[in-house]
Write a protein that holds these residues in place. Structure first.
Motif, mmCIF file in Angstrom:
data_model
loop_
_atom_site.group_PDB
_atom_site.id
_atom_site.type_symbol
_atom_site.label_atom_id
_atom_site.label_comp_id
_atom_site.label_asym_id
_atom_site.label_seq_id
_atom_site.Cartn_x
_atom_site.Cartn_y
_atom_site.Cartn_z
ATOM 1 N N PRO A 37 0.758 -1.221 0.076
ATOM 2 C CA PRO A 37 0.162 -0.029 -0.011
ATOM 3 C C PRO A 37 0.628 1.123 -0.007
ATOM 4 O O PRO A 37 1.802 1.210 0.601
ATOM 5 N N GLU A 38 0.440 2.188 -0.741
ATOM 6 C CA GLU A 38 1.277 3.380 -0.687
ATOM 7 C C GLU A 38 1.745 4.146 0.431
ATOM 8 O O GLU A 38 2.775 4.665 0.550
ATOM 9 N N ASP A 39 0.733 4.090 1.583
ATOM 10 C CA ASP A 39 1.160 4.627 2.755
ATOM 11 C C ASP A 39 2.168 3.890 3.625
ATOM 12 O O ASP A 39 2.828 4.198 4.694
ATOM 13 N N GLN A 40 2.403 2.485 2.984
ATOM 14 C CA GLN A 40 3.575 1.758 3.734
ATOM 15 C C GLN A 40 4.808 1.482 2.770
ATOM 16 O O GLN A 40 5.827 0.900 3.279
ATOM 17 N N LEU A 41 4.715 2.303 1.748
ATOM 18 C CA LEU A 41 5.884 2.144 0.860
ATOM 19 C C LEU A 41 7.367 2.579 1.246
ATOM 20 O O LEU A 41 8.227 2.035 1.185
ATOM 21 N N HIS A 42 7.218 3.718 1.685
ATOM 22 C CA HIS A 42 8.515 4.235 2.215
ATOM 23 C C HIS A 42 9.034 3.536 3.406
ATOM 24 O O HIS A 42 10.323 3.412 3.212
ATOM 25 N N PRO A 43 8.257 3.245 4.392
ATOM 26 C CA PRO A 43 8.801 2.263 5.209
ATOM 27 C C PRO A 43 9.278 0.945 4.711
ATOM 28 O O PRO A 43 10.302 0.613 5.341
ATOM 29 N N PHE A 44 8.759 0.536 3.926
ATOM 30 C CA PHE A 44 9.174 -0.860 3.271
ATOM 31 C C PHE A 44 10.414 -0.634 2.483
ATOM 32 O O PHE A 44 11.330 -1.435 2.679
ATOM 33 N N LEU A 45 10.429 0.262 2.019
ATOM 34 C CA LEU A 45 11.866 0.654 0.977
ATOM 35 C C LEU A 45 12.903 0.706 1.852
ATOM 36 O O LEU A 45 13.916 0.439 1.453
ATOM 37 N N LEU A 46 12.702 1.476 3.282
ATOM 38 C CA LEU A 46 13.845 1.902 3.785
ATOM 39 C C LEU A 46 13.686 1.013 4.944
ATOM 40 O O LEU A 46 15.070 1.166 5.861
ATOM 41 N N ILE A 47 13.341 -0.378 5.116
ATOM 42 C CA ILE A 47 13.406 -1.047 6.136
ATOM 43 C C ILE A 47 13.640 -2.644 5.545
ATOM 44 O O ILE A 47 14.845 -2.991 5.689
ATOM 45 N N GLU A 48 12.843 -3.007 4.813
ATOM 46 C CA GLU A 48 12.795 -4.468 4.173
ATOM 47 C C GLU A 48 13.887 -4.331 3.197
ATOM 48 O O GLU A 48 14.632 -5.616 3.155
ATOM 49 N N CYS A 49 13.892 -3.621 2.229
ATOM 50 C CA CYS A 49 15.167 -3.358 1.242
ATOM 51 C C CYS A 49 16.635 -3.665 1.554
ATOM 52 O O CYS A 49 17.378 -4.317 1.237
ATOM 53 N N PRO A 50 16.815 -2.675 2.687
ATOM 54 C CA PRO A 50 18.159 -2.648 3.216
ATOM 55 C C PRO A 50 18.531 -3.879 3.779
ATOM 56 O O PRO A 50 19.666 -4.427 3.776
ATOM 57 N N ARG A 51 17.550 -4.285 4.775
ATOM 58 C CA ARG A 51 17.754 -5.768 5.249
ATOM 59 C C ARG A 51 18.085 -6.925 4.003
ATOM 60 O O ARG A 51 18.977 -7.668 4.402
ATOM 61 N N MET A 52 17.729 -6.698 2.980
ATOM 62 C CA MET A 52 18.187 -7.743 2.003
ATOM 63 C C MET A 52 19.622 -7.426 1.369
ATOM 64 O O MET A 52 20.331 -8.191 1.011
ATOM 65 N N LEU A 53 20.032 -6.085 1.455
ATOM 66 C CA LEU A 53 21.221 -5.836 0.939
ATOM 67 C C LEU A 53 22.373 -5.979 1.957
ATOM 68 O O LEU A 53 23.613 -6.290 1.896
ATOM 69 N N PHE A 54 22.053 -5.799 3.242
ATOM 70 C CA PHE A 54 23.150 -5.950 4.368
ATOM 71 C C PHE A 54 24.057 -6.917 4.430
ATOM 72 O O PHE A 54 25.243 -6.626 4.628
ATOM 73 N N PRO A 55 23.680 -8.061 4.274
ATOM 74 C CA PRO A 55 24.681 -9.179 4.456
ATOM 75 C C PRO A 55 25.641 -9.025 3.350
ATOM 76 O O PRO A 55 27.108 -9.370 3.582
ATOM 77 N N PHE A 56 25.202 -8.442 2.034
ATOM 78 C CA PHE A 56 26.255 -8.494 1.024
ATOM 79 C C PHE A 56 27.312 -7.382 1.174
ATOM 80 O O PHE A 56 28.422 -7.210 1.132
ATOM 81 N N LEU A 57 26.904 -6.368 1.890
ATOM 82 C CA LEU A 57 27.543 -5.001 2.271
ATOM 83 C C LEU A 57 28.441 -5.280 3.275
ATOM 84 O O LEU A 57 29.725 -5.135 3.390
ATOM 85 N N ARG A 58 28.012 -6.131 4.230
ATOM 86 C CA ARG A 58 28.933 -6.558 5.407
ATOM 87 C C ARG A 58 29.932 -7.325 5.013
ATOM 88 O O ARG A 58 31.128 -7.274 5.365
ATOM 89 N N ARG A 59 29.985 -8.111 3.912
ATOM 90 C CA ARG A 59 31.225 -9.135 3.537
ATOM 91 C C ARG A 59 31.833 -8.185 2.789
ATOM 92 O O ARG A 59 33.309 -8.253 2.930
ATOM 93 N N ILE A 60 31.462 -7.018 1.923
ATOM 94 C CA ILE A 60 32.283 -6.163 1.049
ATOM 95 C C ILE A 60 33.286 -5.375 2.142
ATOM 96 O O ILE A 60 34.406 -5.305 2.172
ATOM 97 N N VAL A 61 32.548 -4.880 3.365
ATOM 98 C CA VAL A 61 33.259 -4.114 4.322
ATOM 99 C C VAL A 61 34.298 -5.071 4.870
ATOM 100 O O VAL A 61 35.494 -4.512 5.366
ATOM 101 N N SER A 62 33.909 -6.355 5.232
ATOM 102 C CA SER A 62 35.098 -7.121 5.831
ATOM 103 C C SER A 62 36.410 -7.302 4.855
ATOM 104 O O SER A 62 37.305 -7.295 5.323
#
Length: 166
Positions: free
Chosen positions: A102-127
């Motif tokens: 839903p439109e009213d939930q899109l902003h939090p979805f993009l800034l919470i769920e999407c970064p959760r998906m990216l974070f393990p890959f970012l963690r490995r790169i930083v390491s």
């Protein structure tokens, strides 16, 4: 009248199912500066690492596609000293196809769920970056993206309140 209504089944239609797909991931910008080596500092030092995180999301020209970025800044200083050992900055992005939110939930979805998906890959790169830069690999602690999102909302509300008072 349908059979369901005639039979007394008045359930509301089911909510649309959320569909999310990662279309791609990439490093937009990255910098690693080994200040310790540049200054010629040698010896055994105990690093203290501070981490700053910024999130951003924007709509792409294609329908249902979004770009989400995590910007990390790591600063490592020698424990008890002001000497910077290294600086690491990385802007890591993901391209997502998102439907059914839903439109009213899109902003939090993009800034919470999407970064959760990216974070393990970012963690490995930083390491890898810190290890290849001559330091022990930095294994980032998990980031609470919900708390990060809420803190940003509170900061914006306080900023808005200050503007209306002025």
């Amino acid at each position: 009248m349908t059979e369901d209504t005639a039979a007394g089944n008045t359930e509301a239609p089911a909510n649309p199912q959320v569909k999310m797909r990662v279309l791609g991931q990439f490093i937009r910008d990255m910098s690693f500066e080994n200040v310790m080596a540049q200054k010629g500092i040698a010896g055994d030092v105990q690093p203290e690492i501070s981490v700053q995180v910024n999130l951003d999301a924007k709509k792409r020209p294609v329908e249902h596609q979004f770009e989400v970025s995590i910007k990390l800044k790591l600063t490592s200083k020698a424990k008890g000293m002001e000497d910077v050992l290294f600086l690491c900055e990385i802007d890591y992005c993901g391209l997502f196809h998102v439907e059914g939110v839903p439109e009213d939930q899109l902003h939090p979805f993009l800034l919470i769920e999407c970064p959760r998906m990216l974070f393990p890959f970012l963690r490995r790169i930083v390491s890898d970056i810190t290890r290849d830069g001559g330091f022990p690999p930095v294994n980032l602690d998990s980031i609470d993206f919900v708390a990060l999102y809420r803190n940003e909302l509170m900061r914006r509300q306080a900023e808005q309140a200050n503007k209306t008072e002025a």
